[in-house]
Design a protein around this motif. Structure first.
Motif, PDB file in Angstrom:
ATOM      1  N   ARG A 115      -7.286 -51.307  -7.986  1.00 38.30           N
ATOM      2  CA  ARG A 115      -8.052 -50.460  -7.071  1.00 38.30           C
ATOM      3  C   ARG A 115      -9.545 -50.680  -7.241  1.00 38.30           C
ATOM      4  O   ARG A 115     -10.294 -50.751  -6.279  1.00 38.30           O
TER       5      ARG A 115
ATOM      6  N   LEU B 230      -0.055 -49.038   1.770  1.00 39.77           N
ATOM      7  CA  LEU B 230      -0.463 -47.695   1.361  1.00 39.77           C
ATOM      8  C   LEU B 230      -1.733 -47.740   0.525  1.00 39.77           C
ATOM      9  O   LEU B 230      -2.630 -46.901   0.688  1.00 39.77           O
ATOM     10  N   LEU B 231      -1.833 -48.733  -0.365  1.00 41.40           N
ATOM     11  CA  LEU B 231      -3.049 -48.887  -1.154  1.00 41.40           C
ATOM     12  C   LEU B 231      -4.245 -49.157  -0.246  1.00 41.40           C
ATOM     13  O   LEU B 231      -5.341 -48.648  -0.467  1.00 41.40           O
TER      14      LEU B 231
ATOM     15  N   ASP C 219      -4.486 -48.133   2.822  1.00 36.63           N
ATOM     16  CA  ASP C 219      -4.762 -46.865   3.501  1.00 36.63           C
ATOM     17  C   ASP C 219      -5.625 -45.959   2.626  1.00 36.63           C
ATOM     18  O   ASP C 219      -6.522 -45.263   3.116  1.00 36.63           O
ATOM     19  N   PHE C 220      -5.349 -45.939   1.311  1.00 31.25           N
ATOM     20  CA  PHE C 220      -6.161 -45.134   0.397  1.00 31.25           C
ATOM     21  C   PHE C 220      -7.628 -45.556   0.478  1.00 31.25           C
ATOM     22  O   PHE C 220      -8.537 -44.723   0.545  1.00 31.25           O
ATOM     23  N   ARG C 221      -7.847 -46.870   0.460  1.00 33.42           N
ATOM     24  CA  ARG C 221      -9.216 -47.378   0.491  1.00 33.42           C
ATOM     25  C   ARG C 221      -9.911 -46.980   1.788  1.00 33.42           C
ATOM     26  O   ARG C 221     -11.082 -46.615   1.799  1.00 33.42           O
TER      27      ARG C 221
ATOM     28  N   GLU D 216     -10.636 -43.133   1.804  1.00 35.46           N
ATOM     29  CA  GLU D 216     -11.764 -42.852   0.922  1.00 35.46           C
ATOM     30  C   GLU D 216     -13.075 -43.250   1.587  1.00 35.46           C
ATOM     31  O   GLU D 216     -14.073 -42.538   1.492  1.00 35.46           O
TER      32      GLU D 216
ATOM     33  N   PHE E 276      -3.087 -36.811   5.402  1.00 32.61           N
ATOM     34  CA  PHE E 276      -3.496 -37.004   4.011  1.00 32.61           C
ATOM     35  C   PHE E 276      -3.253 -35.734   3.198  1.00 32.61           C
ATOM     36  O   PHE E 276      -2.833 -35.804   2.041  1.00 32.61           O
TER      37      PHE E 276
ATOM     38  N   PHE F 255      -0.968 -35.493  -0.064  1.00 31.91           N
ATOM     39  CA  PHE F 255      -1.484 -35.014  -1.348  1.00 31.91           C
ATOM     40  C   PHE F 255      -0.615 -33.887  -1.899  1.00 31.91           C
ATOM     41  O   PHE F 255      -0.290 -33.860  -3.088  1.00 31.91           O
TER      42      PHE F 255
END
Length: 286
Positions: A43, A196-197, A199-201, A204, A248, A252
């Protein structure tokens, strides 16, 4: 989504992903960023470690193409990629930590993933994707239907299918998945996990953009404290009430459930313990 001439012309000039792909040094930049971040599923990476990794990369390239190909130092190149207009990397100090770290900007990851997809996975599995698609369609129909009888019929059908599976296991008739089906599902899990990783970036980055815009409004406003709070909470409500924000939040809350985290952890351990599981993971990372 707009694909008109003017929209694409503007995208060509503003997109970080397209700027990276057009760069004459794309093979150098892309190969390093892919190996450092995406290939290892990292990450973020400490700044000094990234300098060291790039130094190794430059050494390897100089042995093949000569030292004049990329004459600058690893740190100089990293600073270029951080400070270039739009940037390829984000340099920041984590909230909990005292060492500077770097991570990819979302558009850079999208560009590298696109190149990855262009090269092909060497394995194209259609059964799992079809079942996933059919399941999503069925779930959406079930969730939006107001027909009580239709919903009951769907639930009873699921119950009957589950009872058949239970009976097969009890009678020793359950043969599980074939090796081909296992590989196909592993590839699907790998693909969805990487997405998915990404999407996190992106999420954020969206939050950082909102925070930046809010701070700018506060610095430029002459409102009293109450008015500034209205601005802050108003902007926060915009993203909280959006489809992305609601998704999101649900994600969470799901992840924060202790039983959900424990089940996911146990399932992953079992997945890696099956015959060929770890070998397949190593193959994906090769």
């Amino acid at each position: 989504m707009n694909f008109g001439f003017e929209q694409l012309e503007q995208l060509k000039e503003s997109s970080t992903a397209l700027r990276l792909l057009r760069s004459p040094h794309f093979p150098f930049i892309g190969s390093f960023l892919y190996q450092a971040f995406l290939h290892t599923n990292r990450r973020s990476i400490p700044y000094q470690e990234l300098v060291t990794l790039l130094d190794y990369h430059l050494t390897d390239l100089s042995e093949i193409y000569g030292s004049d190909k990329y004459p600058k130092s690893a740190q100089a190149y990293l600073e270029d990629w951080i400070n270039i207009k739009g940037g390829y990397l984000r340099k920041y100090l984590p909230m909990q930590g005292d060492s500077i770290e770097c991570d990819l900007l979302p558009d850079v990851e999208k560009a590298l993933r696109w190149i990855e997809e262009m090269q092909g996975s060497g394995f194209v599995g259609t059964e799992s994707r079809l079942k996933l698609l059919m399941g999503l369609i069925s779930d959406l129909v079930h969730g939006t239907s107001e027909d009580k009888q239709s919903k009951l019929q769907t639930l009873k059908q699921r119950k009957a299918e589950l009872e058949q599976e239970i009976q097969a296991v009890e009678l020793g008739m359950d043969i599980g998945y074939s090796d081909s089906q296992v590989r196909e599902k592993m590839f699907l899990i790998s693909t969805m996990s990487r997405q998915l990783l990404g999407d996190f970036r992106q999420v954020e980055a969206n939050f950082r953009s909102l925070d930046k815009d809010t701070r700018k409004k506060i610095s430029q406003t002459d409102l009293h404290k109450g008015g500034m709070l209205d601005v802050v909470f108003g902007d926060q409500n915009v993203i909280d009430d959006s489809d992305e924000g609601q998704s999101f939040s649900a994600f969470f809350e799901l992840l924060m459930r202790g039983e959900m985290r424990n089940k996911l952890r146990d399932d992953l351990k079992n997945l890696l313990s099956i015959e060929g599981g770890m070998e397949f993971v190593n193959y994906l990372l090769a």
